[in-house]
Design a protein around this motif. Structure first.
Motif, short mmCIF file in Angstrom:
data_model
loop_
_atom_site.label_atom_id
_atom_site.label_comp_id
_atom_site.label_asym_id
_atom_site.label_seq_id
_atom_site.Cartn_x
_atom_site.Cartn_y
_atom_site.Cartn_z
N PRO A 4 -14.72 -28.04 -2.23
CA PRO A 4 -14.44 -29.11 -1.27
C PRO A 4 -13.12 -29.82 -1.51
O PRO A 4 -12.73 -30.68 -0.75
CB PRO A 4 -15.59 -30.08 -1.49
CG PRO A 4 -15.87 -29.96 -2.96
CD PRO A 4 -15.61 -28.52 -3.31
N ARG A 5 -12.42 -29.48 -2.60
CA ARG A 5 -11.18 -30.17 -2.97
C ARG A 5 -10.01 -29.20 -2.88
O ARG A 5 -10.01 -28.15 -3.51
CB ARG A 5 -11.30 -30.70 -4.40
CG ARG A 5 -10.20 -31.67 -4.79
CD ARG A 5 -10.28 -32.02 -6.26
NE ARG A 5 -11.62 -32.36 -6.71
CZ ARG A 5 -11.92 -32.60 -7.98
NH1 ARG A 5 -10.98 -32.51 -8.90
NH2 ARG A 5 -13.15 -32.90 -8.31
N ARG A 6 -9.01 -29.56 -2.07
CA ARG A 6 -7.90 -28.65 -1.84
C ARG A 6 -7.09 -28.45 -3.11
O ARG A 6 -6.84 -29.38 -3.88
CB ARG A 6 -7.00 -29.21 -0.73
CG ARG A 6 -5.85 -28.27 -0.37
CD ARG A 6 -5.15 -28.69 0.91
NE ARG A 6 -4.08 -27.78 1.23
CZ ARG A 6 -4.24 -26.60 1.79
NH1 ARG A 6 -5.46 -26.18 2.10
NH2 ARG A 6 -3.21 -25.83 2.07
N ILE A 7 -6.67 -27.21 -3.35
CA ILE A 7 -5.82 -26.89 -4.49
C ILE A 7 -4.57 -26.17 -3.99
O ILE A 7 -4.54 -25.64 -2.87
CB ILE A 7 -6.55 -26.00 -5.51
CG1 ILE A 7 -6.92 -24.64 -4.89
CG2 ILE A 7 -7.77 -26.70 -6.07
CD1 ILE A 7 -7.33 -23.61 -5.90
N GLY A 8 -3.54 -26.13 -4.81
CA GLY A 8 -2.30 -25.47 -4.45
C GLY A 8 -2.36 -23.97 -4.64
O GLY A 8 -3.25 -23.43 -5.31
N ASP A 9 -1.40 -23.27 -4.05
CA ASP A 9 -1.35 -21.81 -4.14
C ASP A 9 -1.19 -21.33 -5.57
O ASP A 9 -1.78 -20.33 -5.97
CB ASP A 9 -0.20 -21.27 -3.27
CG ASP A 9 -0.47 -21.43 -1.78
OD1 ASP A 9 -1.64 -21.58 -1.40
OD2 ASP A 9 0.51 -21.40 -1.00
N ASP A 10 -0.36 -22.05 -6.34
CA ASP A 10 -0.13 -21.63 -7.73
C ASP A 10 -1.41 -21.74 -8.55
O ASP A 10 -1.72 -20.84 -9.35
CB ASP A 10 0.98 -22.48 -8.36
CG ASP A 10 2.35 -22.17 -7.79
OD1 ASP A 10 2.49 -21.12 -7.13
OD2 ASP A 10 3.27 -22.98 -8.00
N ALA A 11 -2.15 -22.83 -8.36
CA ALA A 11 -3.40 -23.00 -9.09
C ALA A 11 -4.41 -21.93 -8.71
O ALA A 11 -5.13 -21.39 -9.57
CB ALA A 11 -3.98 -24.39 -8.82
N ALA A 12 -4.46 -21.58 -7.42
CA ALA A 12 -5.38 -20.54 -6.96
C ALA A 12 -5.02 -19.19 -7.57
O ALA A 12 -5.90 -18.46 -8.05
CB ALA A 12 -5.36 -20.46 -5.44
N ALA A 13 -3.73 -18.86 -7.56
CA ALA A 13 -3.30 -17.58 -8.12
C ALA A 13 -3.58 -17.50 -9.61
O ALA A 13 -4.02 -16.46 -10.13
CB ALA A 13 -1.81 -17.37 -7.85
N LEU A 14 -3.38 -18.62 -10.31
CA LEU A 14 -3.58 -18.64 -11.76
C LEU A 14 -5.04 -18.42 -12.13
O LEU A 14 -5.36 -17.61 -13.01
CB LEU A 14 -3.09 -19.97 -12.32
CG LEU A 14 -3.18 -20.13 -13.84
CD1 LEU A 14 -2.28 -19.13 -14.54
CD2 LEU A 14 -2.80 -21.55 -14.24
N VAL A 15 -5.95 -19.12 -11.43
CA VAL A 15 -7.36 -19.01 -11.79
C VAL A 15 -7.93 -17.66 -11.39
O VAL A 15 -8.80 -17.11 -12.07
CB VAL A 15 -8.17 -20.18 -11.20
CG1 VAL A 15 -8.42 -20.00 -9.71
CG2 VAL A 15 -9.47 -20.39 -11.95
N LEU A 16 -7.44 -17.08 -10.29
CA LEU A 16 -7.88 -15.74 -9.90
C LEU A 16 -7.41 -14.70 -10.91
O LEU A 16 -8.14 -13.76 -11.24
CB LEU A 16 -7.39 -15.39 -8.50
CG LEU A 16 -8.08 -16.13 -7.34
CD1 LEU A 16 -7.35 -15.85 -6.03
CD2 LEU A 16 -9.54 -15.72 -7.22
N ALA A 17 -6.19 -14.87 -11.40
CA ALA A 17 -5.68 -13.94 -12.41
C ALA A 17 -6.51 -14.03 -13.69
O ALA A 17 -6.77 -13.02 -14.35
CB ALA A 17 -4.21 -14.24 -12.71
N ARG A 18 -6.95 -15.23 -14.02
CA ARG A 18 -7.74 -15.43 -15.25
C ARG A 18 -9.05 -14.67 -15.20
O ARG A 18 -9.55 -14.21 -16.23
CB ARG A 18 -8.01 -16.92 -15.44
CG ARG A 18 -8.94 -17.24 -16.60
CD ARG A 18 -8.99 -18.71 -16.88
NE ARG A 18 -7.82 -19.14 -17.63
CZ ARG A 18 -7.57 -20.40 -17.97
NH1 ARG A 18 -8.40 -21.35 -17.59
NH2 ARG A 18 -6.51 -20.71 -18.68
N THR A 19 -9.63 -14.51 -14.00
CA THR A 19 -10.92 -13.83 -13.88
C THR A 19 -10.78 -12.39 -13.37
O THR A 19 -11.78 -11.77 -13.02
CB THR A 19 -11.86 -14.61 -12.94
OG1 THR A 19 -11.30 -14.65 -11.63
CG2 THR A 19 -12.07 -16.02 -13.44
N GLY A 20 -9.56 -11.86 -13.33
CA GLY A 20 -9.36 -10.48 -12.91
C GLY A 20 -9.49 -10.27 -11.42
O GLY A 20 -9.77 -9.16 -10.97
#
Length: 254
Positions: free
Chosen positions: A95-111
């Motif tokens: 429910p809380r908006r995040i930036g593109d960089d944060a999204a890319a970083l956390v997706l990379a962390r989980t493969g």
């Protein structure tokens, strides 16, 4: 070490009833621990998790949580309406908006690299779980709660997901509380396994619990050794195992 969450003499009643779904449960999880709660359907696993997170009233006992505790949660089930588009990127901002960089970083962390534009309904089971885990990690939790996280995955997918969880624990230091009803998907990296059936039957290391008479009585005599799906090679020491009869014979009892 102080506990992230600690429950003492916890009793929970079934909704609209005075019948306990859990009774006299003592439980705690420390920073950096991986704890698996194991039990058959109806054993009170989900009730325990909901109570620990403050989502279920107590009939008796008390729960203490670290004041600044941040929790990341991966639910047992999450369904999306196929008629309503929902990309991975949009899902991560609810429910809380995040930036593109944060999204890319956390997706990379989980493969789950490069999945931002994928529809949630088009992900495989393993990809879906990795995206759910990424969302749970967004705000640097002290504790990850995973409710049946490998449900629907095949054995290679289960092993891959458990390796991922172990790596996440190594990178972040987050504790992990995992819930399972399946004897074959208990994580060998667990520091403790808690065997639950309305109360704590036994607890300890995976090896200790798999050989315990309370475990075999609950799951059958053929259950011994079924915790060996994913073998973890420890390169560090943990404090001593909890005795499986600790809850039957507390210290000082005769």
């Amino acid at each position: 070490m102080s506990a992230l969450i600690e429950a003492r003499n916890l009793t929970i009643h079934r909704t609209g009833s005075t019948e306990p779904v859990l009774r006299d449960v003592d439980f705690r999880i420390l920073s950096g621990e991986i704890v698996t709660v194991l039990g058959p359907n109806g054993s009170g696993k989900s009730s325990l998790v909901r109570a620990l997170l403050g989502h279920l009233p107590l009939a008796a006992g008390r729960i203490t949580r670290r004041p600044d505790l941040r929790v990341g949660y991966v639910p047992q089930r999450m369904q999306f309406e196929t008629a309503i588009p929902m990309t991975v990127r949009r899902f991560l901002s609810l429910p809380r908006r995040i930036g593109d960089d944060a999204a890319a970083l956390v997706l990379a962390r989980t493969g789950a690299d490069g999945m931002q534009s994928r529809q949630m309904t088009q992900l495989s089971g393993g990809q879906f779980q990795r995206v759910l885990l990424a969302r749970a990690l967004l705000h640097d939790p002290h504790l990850l709660v995973l409710d049946e996280p490998t449900q629907g995955l095949d054995q290679p997918g289960i092993v891959a997901f458990y390796r991922l969880i172990e790596e996440v624990r190594r990178q972040t230091g987050a504790a992990v509380l995992m819930v399972s009803h399946d004897l074959l998907v208990v994580m060998r990296a667990s520091d403790r396994v808690v065997c639950l059936n309305g109360h704590i039957c036994c607890e300890g290391s995976p090896d200790h619990v798999s050989g315990a008479p309370e475990y075999r009585a609950l799951f059958g005599t053929g259950a011994e050794g079924t915790l060996a799906l994913y073998r973890h090679h420890h390169d560090h020491d943990h404090d001593g195992d909890e005795a499986c009869d600790r809850h039957h014979h507390p210290a000082g009892a005769s």
